[in-house]
Design a protein around this motif. Sequence first.
Motif, PDB file in Angstrom:
ATOM      1  N   GLU A 116       0.833  -1.203   0.000  1.00 34.06           N
ATOM      2  CA  GLU A 116       0.000   0.000   0.000  1.00 34.06           C
ATOM      3  C   GLU A 116       0.870   1.256   0.000  1.00 34.06           C
ATOM      4  OE1 GLU A 116      -2.416  -0.397   3.484  1.00 34.06           O
ATOM      5  OE2 GLU A 116      -3.881  -1.673   2.481  1.00 34.06           O
ATOM      6  N   THR A 117       1.904   1.244   0.800  1.00 36.87           N
ATOM      7  CA  THR A 117       2.780   2.406   0.912  1.00 36.87           C
ATOM      8  C   THR A 117       3.496   2.667  -0.408  1.00 36.87           C
ATOM      9  OG1 THR A 117       3.097   1.867   3.247  1.00 36.87           O
ATOM     10  CG2 THR A 117       4.657   3.426   2.275  1.00 36.87           C
ATOM     11  N   VAL A 118       4.049   1.626  -0.994  1.00 38.31           N
ATOM     12  CA  VAL A 118       4.778   1.768  -2.263  1.00 38.31           C
ATOM     13  C   VAL A 118       3.838   2.245  -3.372  1.00 38.31           C
ATOM     14  CG1 VAL A 118       5.988   0.463  -4.072  1.00 38.31           C
ATOM     15  CG2 VAL A 118       6.593   0.124  -1.664  1.00 38.31           C
ATOM     16  N   VAL A 119       2.663   1.676  -3.451  1.00 37.63           N
ATOM     17  CA  VAL A 119       1.712   2.066  -4.498  1.00 37.63           C
ATOM     18  C   VAL A 119       1.275   3.513  -4.323  1.00 37.63           C
ATOM     19  CG1 VAL A 119      -0.628   1.654  -5.375  1.00 37.63           C
ATOM     20  CG2 VAL A 119       0.931  -0.270  -5.029  1.00 37.63           C
ATOM     21  N   LEU A 120       0.939   3.899  -3.107  1.00 38.15           N
ATOM     22  CA  LEU A 120       0.499   5.278  -2.881  1.00 38.15           C
ATOM     23  C   LEU A 120       1.596   6.289  -3.227  1.00 38.15           C
ATOM     24  CD1 LEU A 120      -1.541   4.920   0.429  1.00 38.15           C
ATOM     25  CD2 LEU A 120      -2.430   5.477  -1.845  1.00 38.15           C
ATOM     26  N   HIS A 121       2.844   5.970  -2.878  1.00 39.65           N
ATOM     27  CA  HIS A 121       3.925   6.926  -3.123  1.00 39.65           C
ATOM     28  C   HIS A 121       4.424   6.881  -4.568  1.00 39.65           C
ATOM     29  CE1 HIS A 121       7.214   9.611  -2.293  1.00 39.65           C
ATOM     30  NE2 HIS A 121       8.080   8.718  -2.734  1.00 39.65           N
ATOM     31  N   VAL A 131       0.959  10.204   2.187  1.00 40.17           N
ATOM     32  CA  VAL A 131       0.861   8.753   2.381  1.00 40.17           C
ATOM     33  C   VAL A 131       0.729   8.449   3.867  1.00 40.17           C
ATOM     34  CG1 VAL A 131       2.057   6.530   2.114  1.00 40.17           C
ATOM     35  CG2 VAL A 131       2.125   8.214   0.255  1.00 40.17           C
ATOM     36  N   ALA A 132       1.514   9.128   4.685  1.00 39.38           N
ATOM     37  CA  ALA A 132       1.452   8.931   6.140  1.00 39.38           C
ATOM     38  C   ALA A 132       0.061   9.257   6.666  1.00 39.38           C
ATOM     39  CB  ALA A 132       2.508   9.797   6.826  1.00 39.38           C
ATOM     40  N   THR A 133      -0.518  10.348   6.194  1.00 36.54           N
ATOM     41  CA  THR A 133      -1.856  10.751   6.633  1.00 36.54           C
ATOM     42  C   THR A 133      -2.895   9.716   6.215  1.00 36.54           C
ATOM     43  OG1 THR A 133      -1.251  13.076   6.500  1.00 36.54           O
ATOM     44  CG2 THR A 133      -3.602  12.573   6.470  1.00 36.54           C
ATOM     45  N   ILE A 134      -2.843   9.288   4.973  1.00 42.41           N
ATOM     46  CA  ILE A 134      -3.816   8.315   4.465  1.00 42.41           C
ATOM     47  C   ILE A 134      -3.745   7.008   5.246  1.00 42.41           C
ATOM     48  CG2 ILE A 134      -4.361   6.823   2.482  1.00 42.41           C
ATOM     49  CD1 ILE A 134      -3.577   9.244   0.698  1.00 42.41           C
ATOM     50  N   LEU A 135      -2.529   6.540   5.507  1.00 36.23           N
ATOM     51  CA  LEU A 135      -2.351   5.254   6.192  1.00 36.23           C
ATOM     52  C   LEU A 135      -2.402   5.375   7.713  1.00 36.23           C
ATOM     53  CD1 LEU A 135       0.435   3.664   3.944  1.00 36.23           C
ATOM     54  CD2 LEU A 135      -2.041   3.269   3.874  1.00 36.23           C
ATOM     55  N   GLY A 136      -2.402   6.596   8.217  1.00 36.10           N
ATOM     56  CA  GLY A 136      -2.465   6.790   9.669  1.00 36.10           C
ATOM     57  C   GLY A 136      -1.196   6.359  10.382  1.00 36.10           C
ATOM     58  N   SER A 138       3.310   7.361  10.881  1.00 39.41           N
ATOM     59  CA  SER A 138       4.247   8.479  10.879  1.00 39.41           C
ATOM     60  C   SER A 138       4.986   8.557   9.538  1.00 39.41           C
ATOM     61  CB  SER A 138       5.271   8.321  12.003  1.00 39.41           C
ATOM     62  OG  SER A 138       6.139   7.240  11.716  1.00 39.41           O
ATOM     63  N   VAL A 139       5.533   9.730   9.272  1.00 39.26           N
ATOM     64  CA  VAL A 139       6.344   9.931   8.071  1.00 39.26           C
ATOM     65  C   VAL A 139       7.535   8.975   8.084  1.00 39.26           C
ATOM     66  CG1 VAL A 139       7.864  11.604   6.907  1.00 39.26           C
ATOM     67  CG2 VAL A 139       5.584  12.306   7.681  1.00 39.26           C
ATOM     68  N   GLU A 140       8.136   8.799   9.260  1.00 38.85           N
ATOM     69  CA  GLU A 140       9.274   7.882   9.371  1.00 38.85           C
ATOM     70  C   GLU A 140       8.875   6.447   9.020  1.00 38.85           C
ATOM     71  OE1 GLU A 140      12.575   8.386   9.662  1.00 38.85           O
ATOM     72  OE2 GLU A 140      11.936  10.468   9.406  1.00 38.85           O
ATOM     73  N   SER A 141       7.693   6.034   9.453  1.00 37.88           N
ATOM     74  CA  SER A 141       7.221   4.688   9.117  1.00 37.88           C
ATOM     75  C   SER A 141       7.030   4.535   7.614  1.00 37.88           C
ATOM     76  CB  SER A 141       5.905   4.381   9.832  1.00 37.88           C
ATOM     77  OG  SER A 141       6.108   4.299  11.219  1.00 37.88           O
ATOM     78  N   VAL A 142       6.531   5.573   6.973  1.00 37.70           N
ATOM     79  CA  VAL A 142       6.385   5.535   5.513  1.00 37.70           C
ATOM     80  C   VAL A 142       7.750   5.358   4.872  1.00 37.70           C
ATOM     81  CG1 VAL A 142       5.771   6.885   3.458  1.00 37.70           C
ATOM     82  CG2 VAL A 142       4.252   6.872   5.443  1.00 37.70           C
ATOM     83  N   LYS A 143       8.726   6.133   5.331  1.00 38.30           N
ATOM     84  CA  LYS A 143      10.070   6.052   4.757  1.00 38.30           C
ATOM     85  C   LYS A 143      10.683   4.668   4.944  1.00 38.30           C
ATOM     86  CE  LYS A 143      11.060  10.983   5.174  1.00 38.30           C
ATOM     87  NZ  LYS A 143      11.886  11.998   5.850  1.00 38.30           N
ATOM     88  N   VAL A 144      10.463   4.074   6.104  1.00 43.18           N
ATOM     89  CA  VAL A 144      10.994   2.736   6.362  1.00 43.18           C
ATOM     90  C   VAL A 144      10.319   1.722   5.436  1.00 43.18           C
ATOM     91  CG1 VAL A 144      11.075   0.858   8.065  1.00 43.18           C
ATOM     92  CG2 VAL A 144      11.714   3.180   8.732  1.00 43.18           C
ATOM     93  N   ARG A 145       8.993   1.813   5.306  1.00 37.67           N
ATOM     94  CA  ARG A 145       8.270   0.892   4.418  1.00 37.67           C
ATOM     95  C   ARG A 145       8.722   1.059   2.972  1.00 37.67           C
ATOM     96  NH1 ARG A 145       1.916   1.081   6.259  1.00 37.67           N
ATOM     97  NH2 ARG A 145       2.193   0.297   8.385  1.00 37.67           N
ATOM     98  N   LEU A 146       8.935   2.299   2.551  1.00 36.36           N
ATOM     99  CA  LEU A 146       9.384   2.539   1.174  1.00 36.36           C
ATOM    100  C   LEU A 146      10.765   1.938   0.934  1.00 36.36           C
ATOM    101  CD1 LEU A 146       8.152   6.205   0.611  1.00 36.36           C
ATOM    102  CD2 LEU A 146       7.269   4.119  -0.489  1.00 36.36           C
ATOM    103  N   LEU A 147      11.643   2.114   1.894  1.00 37.45           N
ATOM    104  CA  LEU A 147      12.982   1.549   1.766  1.00 37.45           C
ATOM    105  C   LEU A 147      12.916   0.027   1.673  1.00 37.45           C
ATOM    106  CD1 LEU A 147      16.068   1.927   1.779  1.00 37.45           C
ATOM    107  CD2 LEU A 147      15.960   1.772   4.272  1.00 37.45           C
TER     108      LEU A 147
END
Length: 167
Positions: A116-121, A131-136, A138-147
């Motif tokens: 979900e994170t990769v597709v949204l970004h 993406v962080a807002t949509i998924l509820g 943190s921004v850091e969590s989004v960055k970790v998932r993207l990595l």
Amino acid sequence: MDPEIDLRDLYAASAGRLVAQLYGMTGDFAEAQDAVQEAFARAVAQPAGVRAAANPEAWLFKVASNIARSRHRRRALFDRLARSGRLTVAATTPALSPDHVALVAALQKLTRATRETVVLHHIADLPVAEVATILGISVESVKVRLLRGRRALAEVLRDAEMESSHV
């Protein structure tokens, strides 16, 4: 209905019949399958409805047929809008490239959250903060998932490329 009945048993016993009935009703086998699957998904999400029914299969048929009717109404509305000229419909759907098919297959190997994170970004082209807002999260969590997602995709796609070059 017995509150202890297993929904898996109910599915095994009645899904085929329900799909056949809905296929007869809709004339579209894939639509019939989708409607029955959605009805069972609703039963799993809120089992009280099906468990309270005197005839669980009849309850599932009613839910599935309502789903099929709702989808039919939405398609009919879309068709009317398209015919009226208020909505422009592409004449053809562009063909999917082999790379696109490979990417979608690779995305399916990620965890749901990472996918979900990769597709949204990367596909929906949303900024990390959105993406962080949509998924509820943190921004850091989004960055970790993207990595993690990019690393996993690179590995899966590299393996798929190696397999196809050896064939």
